[in-house]
Scaffold this active site. Structure first.
Site, PDB file in Angstrom:
ATOM      1  N   GLU A 330       0.808  -1.223   0.000  1.00 22.84           N
ATOM      2  CA  GLU A 330       0.000   0.000   0.000  1.00 22.84           C
ATOM      3  C   GLU A 330       0.847   1.281   0.000  1.00 22.84           C
ATOM      4  OE1 GLU A 330      -4.071  -1.288   2.147  1.00 22.84           O
ATOM      5  OE2 GLU A 330      -2.379  -1.159   3.507  1.00 22.84           O
TER       6      GLU A 330
HETATM    7  C1  ACM Z   1      -2.125  -5.450   3.904  1.00 20.03           C
HETATM    8  O1  ACM Z   1      -3.193  -5.925   4.309  1.00 20.03           O
HETATM    9  N1  ACM Z   1      -2.015  -4.172   3.642  1.00 20.03           N
HETATM   10  C2  ACM Z   1      -0.950  -6.286   3.708  1.00 20.03           C
END
Ligand code: ACM
Length: 521
Positions: A330
């Protein structure tokens, strides 16, 4: 004798007319087929039990004394018997032997033989003996899990098991960054993992909301960056001695700790602790919300790489296990080209400190080192970058968020957890094959499975229990048992049989309506 008194005795006279019931001990005998994860092969010897008594001893081959002590401690606590540990060979009792196991059991498997005269566990190595005592633990009456002395009796069902894992990596992740969990809570979780033969504990040690491990060369990370948590409550951090206690506690139980420092995103706690880490030289405030994707290390600054080198260096020195997780997920505030260059450099730094890189599968958008493991957390069964990486040799840890994430709610009424990846009741958690889940990814590319528990909404051990049980044992079975044994109807019976044990252990498990719990829910 009055008529009334005669009538009152009538049921007892009638009872004597019934065929003789099973012996008094039989009621407490655990059915052989209730072990989770289900063993590769098991054969019950009908009518035979071994009784643990005041004269039962545990005999251990040299090297296995620690495992024998763990078994003896379990038995002593609830039976009240002395259960001495001594050097093998012994007559009767429980023997833990490092010879005589079939080669098929490999490094982690074991053979268990229970006869009326003895219990013998054989393995080729200590990890196998440790897994063998977990099976024995589950074959003991549930009262063995009581914290105080119980009346017994203590029968173990007779039979023969040969057992070994499908995958070498069977993991659980605990996010100690969104909320901090003290060493005792982590040790409690390790005990629960071990009972289901999980062998890796991934600790998510840093995120936007908190930095949880003391780094001597960058002390503000823990003292300032670790000072809060989601929701604004007090945070906390592990001293290096605390972290080493966790690592040793895990290692004594054949669990390897995988530490994660998430980068380049999920780094607000670090950026808040040291202004020079920011591209503009200005430290942002501490963050206690639950947004993701807004923070990034400054990929164009050399200081960033000396920071990583020092952090990774200290963490690698504290970590005997082979893996160091660099997150990489992310990173929405890092430009794609900067992300790839950053991950490639971070991998080199980790490798220079002698560790194998693990990253969330986002790292497949960079150039994974041949040894780098990618942890798949997507919600689809097709991912082009992961597929290409796997075909080029990258090994995968499977944690699909809509199957394996323990922080997802069971259903809309679940008071804790999130639902962005969907609701996950037990049947969904169990109903997939890690070796055949991703299109174009062969089973040979899959190193194993991991069940992550993110803690935005989780603050206590009771909360951890509620989200992990009963789904964690489902993921554990996917990691251990051959897929040929995969059967929801059989699994839910075995799982249900664990409920009374969790009750005695004080595990705050979710009474899923998909399972029929003995004694009701
Ligand atoms: C995640 O759930 N951002 C690895």
């Amino acid at each position: 004798m009055s008529i009334r008194r005669l009538l009152a005795l009538l049921p007892f006279f009638l009872l004597t007319l019934l065929p003789a019931g099973p012996p008094a001990t039989a009621a407490a005998v655990v059915a052989f087929g209730t072990v989770v994860p289900v063993p590769v092969t098991s054969t019950v010897t009908t009518g035979v039990t071994y009784g643990i008594t005041a004269s039962t001893a545990v005999y251990a081959d040299p090297g296995a004394e620690g495992i024998a002590e763990r078994l003896a401690a379990l038995l002593r606590r609830s039976t009240g018997y002395p259960v001495p540990v001594s050097a093998a060979p012994g007559v009767g009792g429980v023997s833990l032997l490092l010879s005589g196991a079939p080669a098929t059991v490999g490094a982690e498997g074991y053979q268990l033989d229970v006869t009326a005269a003895s219990i013998v566990i054989r393995a080729t190595g200590l990890a196998g003996l440790s897994n063998g005592i977990q099976t024995l633990h589950q074959l003991l009456p549930v009262a063995v899990d009581a914290a105080t002395v119980q009346p017994g009796p203590w029968p173990v069902p007779g039979g023969h098991i040969v057992d070994y894992p499908r995958f070498g990596y069977r993991g659980a992740m605990l996010d100690v960054a969104r909320h901090f969990f003290p060493v005792s809570a982590v040790e409690r979780y390790i005990d629960q993992l071990v009972l289901y033969k999980i062998n890796y504990l991934h600790l998510h040690l840093s995120d936007d909301q908190g930095w949880r491990i003391a780094i001597n060369s960058w002390p503000n990370l823990a003292t300032y960056g670790g000072s809060t948590a989601v929701g604004g409550g007090a945070g906390g951090y592990y001293t290096q001695a605390d972290y080493q206690r966790i690592v040793s506690y895990a290692a004594a139980r054949f669990v390897t700790v995988v530490p994660e420092i998430d980068m380049p995103g999920h780094t607000n706690a670090a950026l808040a602790s040291y202004a020079p880490l920011n591209c503009d030289g200005v430290a942002p405030p501490l963050y206690t919300g639950t947004d993701v994707g807004f923070s990034s290390l400054c990929t164009s600054k050399e200081l960033t790489y000396s920071f990583i080198d020092q952090v990774v260096g200290e963490l690698a020195a504290l970590t005997p296990g082979p893996y160091l997780h660099i997150g990489g997920d992310e990173a929405a505030s890092t430009a794609p080209a900067d992300y790839a260059a950053f991950i490639n450099r971070a991998q080199q730094i980790v490798a220079a400190h002698g560790k194998t890189v693990v990253g969330w599968h986002d790292v497949t958008k960079a150039t994974p080192l041949p040894s780098t493991l990618a942890q798949y957390w997507g919600t689809t069964t097709r991912d082009a970058a992961v597929q290409t990486a796997a075909q080029n040799g990258t090994k995968l840890i499977m944690s699909p968020a809509n199957r394996a994430y323990l922080d997802m709610k069971y259903n809309s009424r679940t008071p804790l957890g999130q639902s962005w990846a969907g609701y996950i009741d037990v049947k969904t958690a169990y109903g997939w094959d890690p070796g055949a889940y991703l299109t174009g990814v062969p089973a040979s590319a899959v190193l194993g499975v991991e069940a992550p528990l993110w803690t935005e909404t989780i603050t206590t051990s009771a909360d951890i229990d509620y989200m992990a049980f009963p789904r964690l044992p489902a993921i554990a079975e996917l990691g251990w048992s051959p897929y040929s044994t995969h059967n929801w109807t059989a699994f839910k019976q075995r799982l249900g049989a664990q409920g009374p044990r969790w009750h005695v252990m004080g595990v705050n498990y979710y009474h899923s309506a998909q399972i029929s719990w003995p004694g009701g829910s």
